[in-house]
Design a protein around this motif. Structure first.
Motif, PDB file in Angstrom:
ATOM      1  N   MET A 188      35.055 -76.426  21.124  1.00 24.90           N
ATOM      2  CA  MET A 188      35.012 -77.562  20.205  1.00 24.90           C
ATOM      3  C   MET A 188      34.609 -78.854  20.916  1.00 24.90           C
ATOM      4  SD  MET A 188      38.481 -76.614  18.037  1.00 24.90           S
ATOM      5  CE  MET A 188      38.607 -78.178  17.139  1.00 24.90           C
ATOM      6  N   GLN A 205      36.541 -90.685  20.490  1.00 23.17           N
ATOM      7  CA  GLN A 205      35.310 -91.083  19.798  1.00 23.17           C
ATOM      8  C   GLN A 205      34.225 -91.467  20.801  1.00 23.17           C
ATOM      9  OE1 GLN A 205      35.626 -90.479  16.148  1.00 23.17           O
ATOM     10  NE2 GLN A 205      35.087 -92.629  15.890  1.00 23.17           N
ATOM     11  N   SER A 219      36.529 -83.781  20.436  1.00 22.47           N
ATOM     12  CA  SER A 219      37.186 -83.316  19.209  1.00 22.47           C
ATOM     13  C   SER A 219      38.656 -83.061  19.505  1.00 22.47           C
ATOM     14  CB  SER A 219      36.510 -82.036  18.718  1.00 22.47           C
ATOM     15  OG  SER A 219      37.219 -81.499  17.614  1.00 22.47           O
ATOM     16  N   ALA A 233      47.254 -91.027  13.268  1.00 24.52           N
ATOM     17  CA  ALA A 233      47.260 -91.553  11.898  1.00 24.52           C
ATOM     18  C   ALA A 233      48.682 -91.602  11.333  1.00 24.52           C
ATOM     19  CB  ALA A 233      46.358 -90.699  11.002  1.00 24.52           C
ATOM     20  N   GLY A 270      32.749 -90.338  12.157  1.00 22.89           N
ATOM     21  CA  GLY A 270      33.313 -91.079  13.288  1.00 22.89           C
ATOM     22  C   GLY A 270      33.361 -92.576  13.018  1.00 22.89           C
ATOM     23  N   VAL A 284      36.321 -93.275  11.087  1.00 22.63           N
ATOM     24  CA  VAL A 284      37.501 -93.300  11.963  1.00 22.63           C
ATOM     25  C   VAL A 284      37.596 -94.646  12.675  1.00 22.63           C
ATOM     26  CG1 VAL A 284      38.515 -92.292  14.057  1.00 22.63           C
ATOM     27  CG2 VAL A 284      37.565 -90.800  12.278  1.00 22.63           C
ATOM     28  N   PRO A 286      44.927 -89.699   7.800  1.00 26.78           N
ATOM     29  CA  PRO A 286      45.035 -88.464   8.584  1.00 26.78           C
ATOM     30  C   PRO A 286      44.042 -87.372   8.189  1.00 26.78           C
ATOM     31  CG  PRO A 286      46.968 -88.789   7.166  1.00 26.78           C
ATOM     32  CD  PRO A 286      46.199 -90.064   7.152  1.00 26.78           C
ATOM     33  N   VAL A 287      43.711 -87.270   6.911  1.00 29.72           N
ATOM     34  CA  VAL A 287      42.809 -86.197   6.493  1.00 29.72           C
ATOM     35  C   VAL A 287      41.379 -86.507   6.944  1.00 29.72           C
ATOM     36  CG1 VAL A 287      41.833 -84.977   4.519  1.00 29.72           C
ATOM     37  CG2 VAL A 287      44.276 -85.501   4.588  1.00 29.72           C
ATOM     38  N   ILE A 288      40.937 -87.729   6.740  1.00 31.56           N
ATOM     39  CA  ILE A 288      39.604 -88.105   7.220  1.00 31.56           C
ATOM     40  C   ILE A 288      39.533 -87.958   8.739  1.00 31.56           C
ATOM     41  CG2 ILE A 288      38.100 -90.120   7.548  1.00 31.56           C
ATOM     42  CD1 ILE A 288      38.756 -90.934   4.652  1.00 31.56           C
ATOM     43  N   ALA A 289      40.598 -88.323   9.422  1.00 28.18           N
ATOM     44  CA  ALA A 289      40.609 -88.204  10.886  1.00 28.18           C
ATOM     45  C   ALA A 289      40.472 -86.748  11.315  1.00 28.18           C
ATOM     46  CB  ALA A 289      41.897 -88.797  11.451  1.00 28.18           C
ATOM     47  N   GLN A 290      41.191 -85.879  10.627  1.00 25.68           N
ATOM     48  CA  GLN A 290      41.120 -84.467  11.002  1.00 25.68           C
ATOM     49  C   GLN A 290      39.734 -83.897  10.748  1.00 25.68           C
ATOM     50  OE1 GLN A 290      42.909 -80.023  10.256  1.00 25.68           O
ATOM     51  NE2 GLN A 290      43.747 -81.641   9.018  1.00 25.68           N
ATOM     52  N   VAL A 291      39.177 -84.213   9.595  1.00 26.75           N
ATOM     53  CA  VAL A 291      37.851 -83.683   9.270  1.00 26.75           C
ATOM     54  C   VAL A 291      36.796 -84.246  10.220  1.00 26.75           C
ATOM     55  CG1 VAL A 291      36.035 -83.644   7.525  1.00 26.75           C
ATOM     56  CG2 VAL A 291      38.405 -83.168   6.880  1.00 26.75           C
ATOM     57  N   ALA A 330      37.220 -84.936  13.277  1.00 27.16           N
ATOM     58  CA  ALA A 330      37.363 -84.171  14.523  1.00 27.16           C
ATOM     59  C   ALA A 330      36.755 -82.771  14.368  1.00 27.16           C
ATOM     60  CB  ALA A 330      38.836 -84.079  14.919  1.00 27.16           C
ATOM     61  N   LEU A 331      36.942 -82.164  13.211  1.00 30.60           N
ATOM     62  CA  LEU A 331      36.407 -80.815  12.996  1.00 30.60           C
ATOM     63  C   LEU A 331      34.884 -80.842  12.885  1.00 30.60           C
ATOM     64  CD1 LEU A 331      39.180 -79.522  10.566  1.00 30.60           C
ATOM     65  CD2 LEU A 331      38.795 -78.787  12.930  1.00 30.60           C
ATOM     66  N   ARG A 361      32.986 -82.973  14.440  1.00 28.62           N
ATOM     67  CA  ARG A 361      32.525 -83.162  15.816  1.00 28.62           C
ATOM     68  C   ARG A 361      32.555 -81.805  16.542  1.00 28.62           C
ATOM     69  NH1 ARG A 361      29.561 -87.224  17.219  1.00 28.62           N
ATOM     70  NH2 ARG A 361      31.076 -88.904  16.965  1.00 28.62           N
ATOM     71  N   ALA A 362      33.615 -81.051  16.301  1.00 28.38           N
ATOM     72  CA  ALA A 362      33.686 -79.713  16.895  1.00 28.38           C
ATOM     73  C   ALA A 362      32.520 -78.851  16.416  1.00 28.38           C
ATOM     74  CB  ALA A 362      35.024 -79.058  16.534  1.00 28.38           C
ATOM     75  N   GLN A 392      29.651 -79.857  15.434  1.00 23.28           N
ATOM     76  CA  GLN A 392      28.439 -80.345  16.101  1.00 23.28           C
ATOM     77  C   GLN A 392      28.271 -79.662  17.467  1.00 23.28           C
ATOM     78  OE1 GLN A 392      28.243 -84.675  16.635  1.00 23.28           O
ATOM     79  NE2 GLN A 392      27.452 -84.347  18.695  1.00 23.28           N
ATOM     80  N   GLU A 436      42.719 -92.126   0.738  1.00 23.43           N
ATOM     81  CA  GLU A 436      42.696 -92.646   2.112  1.00 23.43           C
ATOM     82  C   GLU A 436      41.513 -93.591   2.318  1.00 23.43           C
ATOM     83  OE1 GLU A 436      44.514 -88.935   4.814  1.00 23.43           O
ATOM     84  OE2 GLU A 436      42.434 -89.555   5.022  1.00 23.43           O
ATOM     85  N   GLN A 460      47.008 -79.255   5.832  1.00 27.61           N
ATOM     86  CA  GLN A 460      47.470 -80.628   6.044  1.00 27.61           C
ATOM     87  C   GLN A 460      47.709 -81.329   4.716  1.00 27.61           C
ATOM     88  OE1 GLN A 460      44.613 -83.365   7.553  1.00 27.61           O
ATOM     89  NE2 GLN A 460      46.107 -84.654   8.575  1.00 27.61           N
TER      90      GLN A 460
END
Lengths: 294, 294, 294, 294
Positions: A288, B249, B254, B263, C242, C245, C256-261, C263-264, C266-267, C269, D186, D260
């Motif tokens: 990741m 970031q 990730s 958060a 990003g 974020v 928190p949900v936007i932050a998690q997505v 990150a995912l 980015r993973a 990518q 959010e 989540q």
């Protein structure tokens, strides 16, 4: 003479049953052993003086220990043993089982006059070999006290609540193992991308407030060395974290971080492989982040 | 005679500067102190034999220590001090600062012939009082070695990488503190809803694989006691976890679990209050689960 | 005669500049075009009657449009153009840029008497070709009204707030695109593991409350067909999430949900590849579930 | 004459049973109605010409519809009705039920010669009143075709898989409703903190790629108006998202974002209240951001 039966001679159960044998010899008790692959029971008997037994024979023991992969395997042997159980016996399930299964199994055994204790253990294979496991027990406290002398593989036995409470605590503990392992892996992967010396970073973290068993022991010994020795399977850790999720659902609790990590561990199980050591979950973090943790 | 300046006499800086004073007395050095609220500098001088100074005076020191809430406050004093800096000096910033700020500040100071080291500390107020802090240093290794004798408040100094690496490691450490604190809180809230004895559960976890500094020290001492003593503010922990997010970031990493916890800590800051102790973040978990952790 | 300059003839910019050319011809305006790869500007001129220009020439235009990959590329051209800007001009940046960059760029341009509007667009390559883009504008409302007639590629122009607000809304929109795409992918992967007919499931969801642009358009057209046509790169979606974020961090918000997505994504990518279509992020979900979505 | 029984006259069931009555009148069928609070059945009979019945009487119907809060309530009525069921009958459960319950219930009914179809509906109270619901059906396709004419409250009936598949799709749909609602909340809270005009932002998002049913309908109509009309309870949405989590666990899938959001919805249920409208979940987001969404 008291008869003790030990079912499940895996990486944990085999040395646990060995400690039981030593204890039994000193107290004039008899230890029956059973394993799905019968050869393991034969080998245990030859090495430790225990007695291979069928499930029917084991069912007549005074104290029955089970140490199996999941509650599903416990259900299977229980189904076969039920007709042959002896009223007044105690069943000590050291499996990392499911709280819902505990409730059901306790009720089924109670109908045969047998007391069920959920009694999962922690301490790993090293703790099992040294006979220094921690046992977290759910169920009747008096039954636990009565069974305590037979827990020869333990140096700490804690009553944590009613039936299922032992499994619940074990699931939460392992979920926290998963969280600390995963989050520390994330932190190191990011620091690695930033060009930080990871050995030095871990040295500092372990002298600081972010330290955990994962940062102090697992990652230095298993990840930075790239050894990932397969002592506790990733699939089983994912299963345990999943039990913590089930537990949360069952009580209508809210645990977003544990839920997220349980999902990521399940993903790692699929991507990295269920039989890999649990620390190999960090290989998914490496993918990741396009960065090895070393 | 070497002149040392210490800026920022807060809960951490005050005892750190006291250790500096003891060291300086033994070696014939002089210690200047500065604090936004000047009375604190006067009190420190009266107690520890240090010398209150203006920012202009402090700027001429050989080694300048800063220990301020965030990099923004460091920017402010640096802006005022820049015209008065002495080439060849070293600036040791013990703030839990931002890696991006470190890069910028190091470049600005280099233009004046001053070397910047980001050197945040861990160990808490107790470690500061005992002079046993851990310092994680980013920047030039030779400059760190030269400054090492003056770090009288530390018993462990680790070079973790180039400029900003110290702040990066500190941010990740504190993010991991946040993760372990939050996740253990979640686990306990769920176990509490399930009727498990939380003291016993924590006892078991602390003998098992899920243990962390949060489970071993913070939660038993601060949460289960309901004391939440305000030694490290929730707003500052949320800020530090946010720096770990910025770091992630910046390197296109990730880290979904750290991101989620950052958060949630920010949410706790808003719901519970930024000045509360960081362990009071668990009051948000309690609300989310309609269950007190005790 | 009004001179309009359009910088950045990518998949979006090329058809946007074509609509600008048509509009300019009808109103007696002149359109300059610039592209990093000069050949694209020559081709655009040949096809649409625009005029290839150097950055220095473009700097003298009355209205300057930029449509570049990120704010970093806008910074680069702005740096070169600054000495040649004409006071009274307006700079309309259609890049999916960064709110922090907008604040800085607006200040820099203001020093030259030039007004900056952040004016990112939505509608995709199809909307650009049809001249039916939606433009979300941050900055001075009067300047937006004055520039409105020149936005020939838009059928909806909305003022959303001060400088940076346009970029902020665009970042949040794209983060929500990422959330709906990812979460719908998760749901389908799980349903697929459960043996559910995914085409039928999507048909139902699209007649129900869980529907989104991702479920109605992107997944049926791009994922279930296994085509993943590369019109909007995964790396750019990860970049935009990003920015959301960063925006959240900048205002001390909690998402928190936007932050998690983010990150995912980015993973994804890193695992799937930044140049793949953004819908190919679901290939990471497929790996995480050992299940293809089809 | 065919006898149809409808059990559960709540906000959804009442208008559904009314459409059933209209259809039955036209075809010479008879409609029995039952409700836990008997007065509602009496009122329905008075208004729509249906017949109040006991569970024993309803059990003898040719087609039995249930529309109850959860599978637990279906279990209760099924337990009482089982001795009185008529072989050859079909049970159409329109509850937003649990896939595991469906498997068990189908097996229990099969033993009495009755076919079970899990047939949850979407479209909300408006769709129910208009008789334009979407029905997602799990179970035997031929049984669904045979029952199709009686589904007088539906304008779209889709077979999505075997027993439990209907409940699974409904759970995933509602989880996606939860995800889009929460994530959009959010995004708006963060934009609000940044000073962006939220009405304008939503206008833009709804013309862009991040749009969803939540952004297009729920948030403008229920949140921005501060009305939060209680048509679909937050506690039920949290329950449905929880079923999606259970489903994921059951197939060993990985859905970190759904997991989540399910946890956050459960938190909102505890903090905001289970009887509030589901859109009131955003009040928790408002607290987490110290910012109202308006």
């Amino acid at each position: 003479m008291t008869t003790l039966a030990f079912l499940g001679l895996g990486a944990m159960g085999d040395p646990m049953a060995a400690h039981l044998a030593t204890y039994a010899r000193a107290h004039g008790h008899r230890v029956l052993v059973w394993n799905r692959t019968a050869a393991k029971a034969g080998a245990h008997a030859a090495t430790h003086g225990t007695h291979p037994a069928t499930l029917e024979e084991a069912a007549a023991a005074d104290v029955i220990f089970t140490c199996l992969p999941t509650s599903a395997e416990v259900d299977e042997v229980m189904h076969q043993m039920r007709p042959h159980l002896r009223p007044g016996a105690t069943w000590v399930d050291c499996t990392s089982g499911h709280p819902d299964a505990a409730t059901r199994q306790a009720a089924e055994l109670a109908a045969h006059g047998v007391t069920f204790l959920d009694a999962p253990v922690s301490g790993g294979t090293v703790g099992a070999q040294q006979g220094r496991l921690t046992v977290m027990v759910g169920g009747d406290a008096a039954a636990m006290d009565a069974a305590r002398p037979h827990l020869a593989f333990a140096d700490k036995v804690v009553h944590v609540g009613g039936t299922g409470a032992g499994f619940a605590v074990k699931a939460v503990n392992n979920a926290l193992l998963g969280v600390t392992l995963w989050a520390t892996g994330e932190g190191l992967a990011v620091l690695g991308r930033a060009g930080v010396n990871l050995g030095a970073a871990l040295d500092v973290i372990n002298a600081s407030s972010g330290r955990s068993n994962a940062s102090e022991n697992l990652i230095p010994q298993r990840v930075l060395t790239r050894e990932f020795p397969p002592t506790f399977a990733l699939g089983l850790l994912a299963k345990d974290a999943g039990i913590a999720v089930d537990l949360t659902q069952g009580v209508q609790g809210s645990a977003p971080v544990i839920a997220q990590v349980a999902a990521l561990l399940r993903a790692a199980q699929h991507v990295v492989g269920p039989a890999e050591d649990h620390t190999a979950a960090l290989k998914l973090i490496e993918a990741m982040n396009a960065k090895e943790i070393l």
